[in-house]
Scaffold this motif. Structure first.
Motif, PDB file in Angstrom:
ATOM      1  N   GLY A 145       0.839  -1.193   0.000  1.00  0.00           N
ATOM      2  CA  GLY A 145       0.000   0.000   0.000  1.00  0.00           C
ATOM      3  C   GLY A 145       0.877   1.246   0.000  1.00  0.00           C
ATOM      4  N   ILE A 146       0.516   2.200  -0.855  1.00  0.00           N
ATOM      5  CA  ILE A 146       1.259   3.470  -0.930  1.00  0.00           C
ATOM      6  C   ILE A 146       0.234   4.563  -0.626  1.00  0.00           C
ATOM      7  N   THR A 147       0.481   5.328   0.434  1.00  0.00           N
ATOM      8  CA  THR A 147      -0.603   6.174   0.960  1.00  0.00           C
ATOM      9  C   THR A 147      -0.232   7.665   0.950  1.00  0.00           C
ATOM     10  N   PRO A 148      -1.253   8.542   0.969  1.00  0.00           N
ATOM     11  CA  PRO A 148      -1.029   9.985   0.908  1.00  0.00           C
ATOM     12  C   PRO A 148      -0.852  10.584   2.311  1.00  0.00           C
ATOM     13  N   PHE A 149      -0.479  11.865   2.331  1.00  0.00           N
ATOM     14  CA  PHE A 149      -0.238  12.519   3.622  1.00  0.00           C
ATOM     15  C   PHE A 149      -1.527  12.856   4.359  1.00  0.00           C
ATOM     16  N   ASN A 150      -2.657  12.970   3.639  1.00  0.00           N
ATOM     17  CA  ASN A 150      -3.782  13.682   4.258  1.00  0.00           C
ATOM     18  C   ASN A 150      -4.596  12.852   5.242  1.00  0.00           C
ATOM     19  N   LEU A 172       3.609  -1.567   3.792  1.00  0.00           N
ATOM     20  CA  LEU A 172       3.042  -0.213   3.720  1.00  0.00           C
ATOM     21  C   LEU A 172       4.154   0.797   3.457  1.00  0.00           C
ATOM     22  N   LYS A 173       3.932   1.650   2.434  1.00  0.00           N
ATOM     23  CA  LYS A 173       4.849   2.768   2.174  1.00  0.00           C
ATOM     24  C   LYS A 173       4.037   4.037   2.411  1.00  0.00           C
ATOM     25  N   PRO A 174       4.116   4.579   3.642  1.00  0.00           N
ATOM     26  CA  PRO A 174       3.300   5.763   3.955  1.00  0.00           C
ATOM     27  C   PRO A 174       3.885   7.030   3.334  1.00  0.00           C
ATOM     28  N   SER A 175       3.142   8.113   3.471  1.00  0.00           N
ATOM     29  CA  SER A 175       3.654   9.405   3.007  1.00  0.00           C
ATOM     30  C   SER A 175       4.851   9.808   3.857  1.00  0.00           C
ATOM     31  N   GLU A 176       5.859  10.341   3.205  1.00  0.00           N
ATOM     32  CA  GLU A 176       7.051  10.796   3.935  1.00  0.00           C
ATOM     33  C   GLU A 176       6.800  12.108   4.689  1.00  0.00           C
ATOM     34  N   ARG A 177       5.615  12.721   4.471  1.00  0.00           N
ATOM     35  CA  ARG A 177       5.338  13.987   5.176  1.00  0.00           C
ATOM     36  C   ARG A 177       4.942  13.761   6.632  1.00  0.00           C
ATOM     37  N   PHE A 223      -2.948   2.040  -4.153  1.00  0.00           N
ATOM     38  CA  PHE A 223      -2.379   3.389  -4.071  1.00  0.00           C
ATOM     39  C   PHE A 223      -3.488   4.390  -3.807  1.00  0.00           C
ATOM     40  N   VAL A 224      -3.190   5.403  -2.993  1.00  0.00           N
ATOM     41  CA  VAL A 224      -4.079   6.552  -2.836  1.00  0.00           C
ATOM     42  C   VAL A 224      -3.205   7.798  -2.852  1.00  0.00           C
ATOM     43  N   GLY A 225      -3.536   8.755  -3.704  1.00  0.00           N
ATOM     44  CA  GLY A 225      -2.747   9.987  -3.789  1.00  0.00           C
ATOM     45  C   GLY A 225      -3.246  10.842  -4.930  1.00  0.00           C
ATOM     46  N   SER A 226      -2.354  11.624  -5.516  1.00  0.00           N
ATOM     47  CA  SER A 226      -2.780  12.541  -6.586  1.00  0.00           C
ATOM     48  C   SER A 226      -2.924  11.786  -7.909  1.00  0.00           C
ATOM     49  N   ALA A 231      -2.206   7.396 -11.898  1.00  0.00           N
ATOM     50  CA  ALA A 231      -2.215   6.847 -13.261  1.00  0.00           C
ATOM     51  C   ALA A 231      -0.907   6.097 -13.534  1.00  0.00           C
ATOM     52  N   TYR A 232       0.184   6.689 -13.057  1.00  0.00           N
ATOM     53  CA  TYR A 232       1.502   6.059 -13.242  1.00  0.00           C
ATOM     54  C   TYR A 232       1.579   4.710 -12.507  1.00  0.00           C
ATOM     55  N   ILE A 233       1.118   4.702 -11.266  1.00  0.00           N
ATOM     56  CA  ILE A 233       1.180   3.474 -10.442  1.00  0.00           C
ATOM     57  C   ILE A 233       0.340   2.382 -11.111  1.00  0.00           C
ATOM     58  N   GLY A 249      -7.066  12.151  -7.333  1.00  0.00           N
ATOM     59  CA  GLY A 249      -7.555  13.421  -6.798  1.00  0.00           C
ATOM     60  C   GLY A 249      -9.034  13.662  -7.056  1.00  0.00           C
ATOM     61  N   ALA A 250      -9.464  14.883  -6.739  1.00  0.00           N
ATOM     62  CA  ALA A 250     -10.905  15.143  -6.756  1.00  0.00           C
ATOM     63  C   ALA A 250     -11.196  16.624  -6.968  1.00  0.00           C
ATOM     64  N   LYS A 251     -12.407  16.894  -7.404  1.00  0.00           N
ATOM     65  CA  LYS A 251     -12.933  18.261  -7.454  1.00  0.00           C
ATOM     66  C   LYS A 251     -14.426  18.092  -7.188  1.00  0.00           C
ATOM     67  N   THR A 450     -18.615   0.704   0.243  1.00  0.00           N
ATOM     68  CA  THR A 450     -17.244   0.842  -0.246  1.00  0.00           C
ATOM     69  C   THR A 450     -17.006   2.268  -0.705  1.00  0.00           C
ATOM     70  N   PHE A 451     -15.719   2.619  -0.805  1.00  0.00           N
ATOM     71  CA  PHE A 451     -15.314   3.990  -1.111  1.00  0.00           C
ATOM     72  C   PHE A 451     -14.573   4.000  -2.444  1.00  0.00           C
ATOM     73  N   GLY A 452     -15.027   4.831  -3.380  1.00  0.00           N
ATOM     74  CA  GLY A 452     -14.274   4.962  -4.623  1.00  0.00           C
ATOM     75  C   GLY A 452     -14.919   5.959  -5.558  1.00  0.00           C
ATOM     76  N   ASN A 463     -13.364  -0.987  -5.354  1.00  0.00           N
ATOM     77  CA  ASN A 463     -13.265   0.134  -4.421  1.00  0.00           C
ATOM     78  C   ASN A 463     -12.455  -0.220  -3.174  1.00  0.00           C
ATOM     79  N   GLN A 464     -12.286   0.788  -2.332  1.00  0.00           N
ATOM     80  CA  GLN A 464     -11.612   0.575  -1.049  1.00  0.00           C
ATOM     81  C   GLN A 464     -12.642   0.130  -0.007  1.00  0.00           C
ATOM     82  N   TYR A 465     -12.204  -0.597   0.941  1.00  0.00           N
ATOM     83  CA  TYR A 465     -12.929  -1.214   2.082  1.00  0.00           C
ATOM     84  C   TYR A 465     -14.252  -1.875   1.685  1.00  0.00           C
TER      85      TYR A 465
HETATM   86  P1  NAD Z   1       0.971  12.300  -3.717  1.00  0.00           P
HETATM   87  O1  NAD Z   1       0.488  11.716  -4.991  1.00  0.00           O
HETATM   88  O2  NAD Z   1       1.964  13.408  -3.774  1.00  0.00           O
HETATM   89  O3  NAD Z   1       1.667  11.152  -2.818  1.00  0.00           O
HETATM   90  C1  NAD Z   1       1.027   9.945  -2.523  1.00  0.00           C
HETATM   91  C2  NAD Z   1       2.069   8.857  -2.342  1.00  0.00           C
HETATM   92  O4  NAD Z   1       2.795   8.691  -3.557  1.00  0.00           O
HETATM   93  C3  NAD Z   1       3.092   9.158  -1.257  1.00  0.00           C
HETATM   94  O5  NAD Z   1       3.321   7.982  -0.512  1.00  0.00           O
HETATM   95  C4  NAD Z   1       4.327   9.594  -2.040  1.00  0.00           C
HETATM   96  O6  NAD Z   1       5.518   9.255  -1.380  1.00  0.00           O
HETATM   97  C5  NAD Z   1       4.182   8.825  -3.334  1.00  0.00           C
HETATM   98  N1  NAD Z   1       4.764   9.545  -4.481  1.00  0.00           N
HETATM   99  C6  NAD Z   1       4.809  10.893  -4.665  1.00  0.00           C
HETATM  100  N2  NAD Z   1       5.386  11.189  -5.827  1.00  0.00           N
HETATM  101  C7  NAD Z   1       5.712  10.010  -6.421  1.00  0.00           C
HETATM  102  C8  NAD Z   1       6.334   9.658  -7.663  1.00  0.00           C
HETATM  103  N3  NAD Z   1       6.736  10.586  -8.538  1.00  0.00           N
HETATM  104  N4  NAD Z   1       6.494   8.348  -7.940  1.00  0.00           N
HETATM  105  C9  NAD Z   1       6.106   7.406  -7.085  1.00  0.00           C
HETATM  106  N5  NAD Z   1       5.512   7.684  -5.888  1.00  0.00           N
HETATM  107  C10 NAD Z   1       5.316   8.959  -5.567  1.00  0.00           C
HETATM  108  O7  NAD Z   1      -0.322  12.725  -2.885  1.00  0.00           O
HETATM  109  P2  NAD Z   1      -0.402  13.509  -1.501  1.00  0.00           P
HETATM  110  O8  NAD Z   1      -0.057  14.935  -1.733  1.00  0.00           O
HETATM  111  O9  NAD Z   1       0.306  12.773  -0.429  1.00  0.00           O
HETATM  112  O10 NAD Z   1      -1.971  13.380  -1.179  1.00  0.00           O
HETATM  113  C11 NAD Z   1      -2.931  14.258  -1.668  1.00  0.00           C
HETATM  114  C12 NAD Z   1      -3.638  13.697  -2.879  1.00  0.00           C
HETATM  115  O11 NAD Z   1      -4.248  12.445  -2.564  1.00  0.00           O
HETATM  116  C13 NAD Z   1      -4.781  14.575  -3.357  1.00  0.00           C
HETATM  117  O12 NAD Z   1      -4.763  14.605  -4.762  1.00  0.00           O
HETATM  118  C14 NAD Z   1      -6.033  13.862  -2.840  1.00  0.00           C
HETATM  119  O13 NAD Z   1      -7.202  14.126  -3.564  1.00  0.00           O
HETATM  120  C15 NAD Z   1      -5.611  12.443  -2.989  1.00  0.00           C
HETATM  121  N6  NAD Z   1      -6.410  11.556  -2.168  1.00  0.00           N
HETATM  122  C16 NAD Z   1      -7.294  10.733  -2.784  1.00  0.00           C
HETATM  123  C17 NAD Z   1      -8.094   9.891  -2.027  1.00  0.00           C
HETATM  124  C18 NAD Z   1      -9.058   8.959  -2.693  1.00  0.00           C
HETATM  125  O14 NAD Z   1      -9.533   8.042  -2.032  1.00  0.00           O
HETATM  126  N7  NAD Z   1      -9.361   9.127  -3.951  1.00  0.00           N
HETATM  127  C19 NAD Z   1      -7.978   9.896  -0.634  1.00  0.00           C
HETATM  128  C20 NAD Z   1      -7.058  10.759  -0.027  1.00  0.00           C
HETATM  129  C21 NAD Z   1      -6.272  11.580  -0.813  1.00  0.00           C
END
Ligand code: NAD
Length: 499
Positions: A145-150, A172-177, A223-226, A231-233, A249-251, A450-452, A463-465
């Motif tokens: 699992g690769i997770t975001p900071f928020n 688990l690879k959490p956010s480094e923030r 993966f959860v993040g931007s 898309a890359y993952i 991400g979202a709007k 579920t969440f997605g 979806n998640q969970y």
């Molecule tokens: P981020 O994409 O910058 O980072 C997420 C993870 O990816 C981190 O663990 C980070 O270390 C890793 N990462 C960052 N850059 C990378 C790269 N170039 N290659 C490989 N791995 C990389 O996201 P963030 O700023 O931590 O979190 C905010 C984003 O997450 C927002 O866009 C938000 O909408 C989204 N988010 C989505 C959901 C959802 O369920 N859809 C939930 C929470 C947050």
């Protein structure tokens, strides 16, 4: 300076790569720790440990696995304040919000206690003469699992809870923030009775992520993040033959119909737009009042509420509504987008740019902003801002409002405020968004749904969970068996427990 390492084979270990990232206190702007960034060898060690631990864990009966989840829930409740404090210190969100982050993860762990039931397969008695057919769900192996900071507590738990309950090991690879809380969660899982190696936490950046995506020792990736990274993952993990779910991400829009209770709609927008400084993937960032009169009434309700918002450090407890952004770069990005909004012709009704907090001048605080007369072509409409900035897009008709949410590239969450059942029902059926709120501003489903999101908010098909998560972390095996008829001699009369 505090150094934050990894959690491998049931214990904390220091980083060995010599590479680190700064961890800030967002309220003061100070570096309060540094987190190790794993290299390939450290990652390989964690993955190898997970692969060693997984077969024994999968062979542990599901009720025993569930009992560890029960104990984990007890420990989360015991340590709730400690976890919330550690979370706020690195993320910046308020203490009640941080406790909510832990709580929403905890609720998914509660759902995972039902794993013995959720993992039951299907059975057909007498599929042919003397033939029975059954399907079982088996763990996919080692999931990463690769997770975001928020949401540094909730999202790791959303991911590792179902995976581990189903008999997988998890890396688990959490956010480094904000890396502290994920490590605390791993310690609590060990305290709850999880065998070493079943949950590994590897801190790191792109190097660790790419190592996960390419490792033959990982069978599934969440993966959860931007969105660009999601898309890359998705592409790289799928290319390597892994099962992958990747959320972006979202709007999120909130449609306000002329018949809505305007005070309630305004209250909802304040919490959903500015809570957690807008750093939520389910934050509402676009208000869409339908009709000029609705728009004027909504703005009139919003402005005094926004002016009363209390922005400050989490140490002030219940006296703050939201805290700082996570980094100086996040703050700069939000302020840059605000400038584009002004330059592109949006009307800045509440200007938070001058916000200063005495004693916290170097913190990453951003005052609340409200834009009116935002249009579809503006950057502040098209981009996820992830800050305390609410945009108002005035729609002439319901159809125009529906089309805005439907046509946006993101499709995570959406809400409609109305008193009309027909409109609400039509909206829920037709809008092209994954999670819909009707008079509910942040429609995060409970743990047994579920969440997605849809469109570019999610890549993959589960979806998640909830039930989807258990499908993601298991494979179906179907057995067709023919047995010659006959009753064996001898009987057993004791009443034996399965464990
Ligand atoms: P981020 O994409 O910058 O980072 C997420 C993870 O990816 C981190 O663990 C980070 O270390 C890793 N990462 C960052 N850059 C990378 C790269 N170039 N290659 C490989 N791995 C990389 O996201 P963030 O700023 O931590 O979190 C905010 C984003 O997450 C927002 O866009 C938000 O909408 C989204 N988010 C989505 C959901 C959802 O369920 N859809 C939930 C929470 C947050």
């Amino acid at each position: 300076m505090q150094e934050i390492g990894h959690y491998i084979d049931g214990a904390r270990v220091a980083g060995a790569s010599g590479r680190f990232a700064d961890v800030f206190n967002p309220a003061t702007g100070e570096v309060q720790a540094r987190v190790a960034l794993a290299n390939g060898d450290e990652l390989a060690r964690a993955i190898a440990g997970a692969n060693r631990a997984q077969p024994g864990w999968a062979a542990t009966n599901p009720q025993r696995r569930a009992r560890i989840m029960i104990e984990f829930v007890r420990l989360l409740n015991r340590d709730m304040d400690k976890l919330a404090e550690a979370l706020s210190r690195e993320h910046g969100k308020t203490l009640p919000d941080a406790a909510g982050d832990v709580q929403r993860g905890l609720e998914v762990i509660e759902f995972c206690i039902g794993a013995p039931h959720l993992l039951k397969g299907e059975y057909t008695d007498g599929a042919g003469p003397g033939i029975d057919m059954y399907s079982m769900r088996q763990a996919v192996g080692v999931v990463a699992g690769i997770t975001p900071f928020n949401f540094p507590a909730m999202i790791p738990m959303w991911q590792f809870g179902p995976a581990i309950a189903a008999g997988n090991a998890f890396v688990l690879k959490p956010s480094e923030r904000d890396p502290s809380v994920p490590l605390m969660l791993a310690e609590l899982m060990t305290e709850a009775g999880l065998p070493p190696g079943v949950l590994q936490v590897v801190n790191g950046d792109k190097e660790a992520v790419d190592g996960i995506l390419d490792s033959p020792g990982i069978q599934g990736v969440g993966f959860v993040g931007s969105t660009p990274i999601a898309a890359y993952i998705y592409a790289r993990a799928a290319q390597n033959g892994k099962r992958v779910q990747s959320f972006g991400g979202a709007k999120n829009h909130m449609i306000v119909m002329p018949d809505a209770d305007m005070e309630k709609a305004a209250d909802a927008l304040i919490g959903a737009g500015y809570g957690a400084a807008g750093e939520r993937c389910m934050a509402i960032s676009v208000a869409v009042p339908v009709g000029e009169e609705t728009a004027d009434r909504l703005i009139a309700e919003l402005v005094p509420r926004i002016e009363k918002l209390r922005v400050g450090p989490y140490t002030l407890g219940n006296d703050v509504d939201y805290g700082p952004l996570v980094t100086a770069a996040a703050k700069a990005n939000v302020l840059r987008l605000v400038e584009t909004g002004i330059a592109q012709g949006a009307e800045l009704v509440v200007d938070g740019r001058g916000f200063r907090l005495q004693g916290y001048e170097n913190g990453f605080f951003v005052g609340p902003h409200l834009f009116d007369r935002v249009t579809k072509d503006m950057d502040i409409y098209r981009t996820e801002i992830f800050g305390p900035v609410l945009s108002t897009v005035r729609a002439k008709t319901y159809e125009e409002a529906l089309a805005l949410a439907t046509d946006h590239e993101y499709g995570n969450g959406v809400a409609i405020f109305t008193r009309d059942g027909d409109t609400a029902r039509d909206f829920a059926n037709r809008v092209q968004v994954g999670m819909v709120g009707i008079n509910v501003p942040i429609p995060v489903p409970l743990s047994y749904h579920t969440f997605g999101g849809w469109k570019r908010s999610s890549f993959g098909d589960l979806n998640q969970y909830g039930g989807d998560a258990f499908r993601f972390v298991t494979k179906t095996k179907t057995v067709t068996a023919r047995w010659p008829s006959g009753i064996k001699e001898g009987s057993a009369f004791n009443f034996k427990a399965m464990d």
